[in-house]
Design a protein around this motif. Structure first.
Motif, PDB file in Angstrom:
ATOM      1  N   TYR A  98       0.805  -1.222   0.000  1.00 13.71           N
ATOM      2  CA  TYR A  98       0.000   0.000   0.000  1.00 13.71           C
ATOM      3  C   TYR A  98       0.843   1.281   0.000  1.00 13.71           C
ATOM      4  O   TYR A  98       0.326   2.349  -0.279  1.00 13.71           O
ATOM      5  N   TRP A  99       2.108   1.167   0.319  1.00 10.18           N
ATOM      6  CA  TRP A  99       2.931   2.359   0.551  1.00 10.18           C
ATOM      7  C   TRP A  99       4.017   2.559  -0.500  1.00 10.18           C
ATOM      8  O   TRP A  99       5.000   3.234  -0.264  1.00 10.18           O
ATOM      9  N   SER A 150       0.741   7.889   0.145  1.00  9.36           N
ATOM     10  CA  SER A 150       1.856   6.988   0.410  1.00  9.36           C
ATOM     11  C   SER A 150       3.186   7.594  -0.008  1.00  9.36           C
ATOM     12  O   SER A 150       4.226   7.316   0.591  1.00  9.36           O
ATOM     13  N   ARG A 153       4.474   9.763   2.910  1.00 15.76           N
ATOM     14  CA  ARG A 153       4.776   9.126   4.204  1.00 15.76           C
ATOM     15  C   ARG A 153       6.280   8.977   4.384  1.00 15.76           C
ATOM     16  O   ARG A 153       7.004   8.761   3.437  1.00 15.76           O
TER      17      ARG A 153
END
Length: 155
Positions: A98-99, A150, A153
């Motif tokens: 997901y990132w 993402s 982050r």
């Protein structure tokens, strides 16, 4: 587009699946579900940590009668009556998928969409139908594009 809801005062806790369904306009009973990598605040066998298939009617009834925080979980939606052998269950805890700053798809082939409960701090919506996505963003305007979030982050 995939979505992430985090850093909001609009929810009491992440992830309240009853509120997810309300916000999207979808009904759990319209699908069958493969639920995996489960950790809740239940503290009982009502919703154990066993990966499994669950008819949507059962999920809807469960959510209607209990307030549950899903700390970790992947809810994979399928057409009613669909079942297949799942050799590698979808997972969320320690999943870098997901990132990576790219569009992702549900982890199980043939899944219609996926709701991911991320460590009590975010709800990820993967592959939602367009109208459900729009409704969710109207309910929670701070919802962001997961791909862009993402990239921002720091891990």
């Amino acid at each position: 587009m995939n979505l992430i809801l985090e850093r909001t005062e609009r929810v009491r806790f992440y992830t309240d699946m009853r509120l997810v369904f309300e916000a999207t306009g979808l009904h759990a009973s319209d699908f069958d579900w493969y639920i995996s990598d489960i950790e809740t605040n239940c503290g009982s066998d009502e919703f154990s940590d066993t990966d499994r298939w669950l008819p949507g009617v059962e999920l809807e009834n469960f959510l209607a009668t209990r307030t549950v925080q899903f700390i970790w979980a992947v809810f994979s939606a399928f057409p009613i009556g669909y079942r297949r052998n799942v050799e590698q269950a979808p997972y969320v805890d320690n999943n870098p998928l997901y990132w990576q700053g790219v569009e992702v798809s549900p982890q199980l082939d043939d899944a219609l969409f996926e709701v991911v409960c991320w460590d009590s701090s975010a709800t990820l919506l993967i592959g939602l139908p367009e109208e459900a996505e729009k409704r969710f963003k109207r309910m929670y305007p701070e919802t962001r594009d997961l791909r862009i979030a993402s990239q921002q982050r720091n891990f």
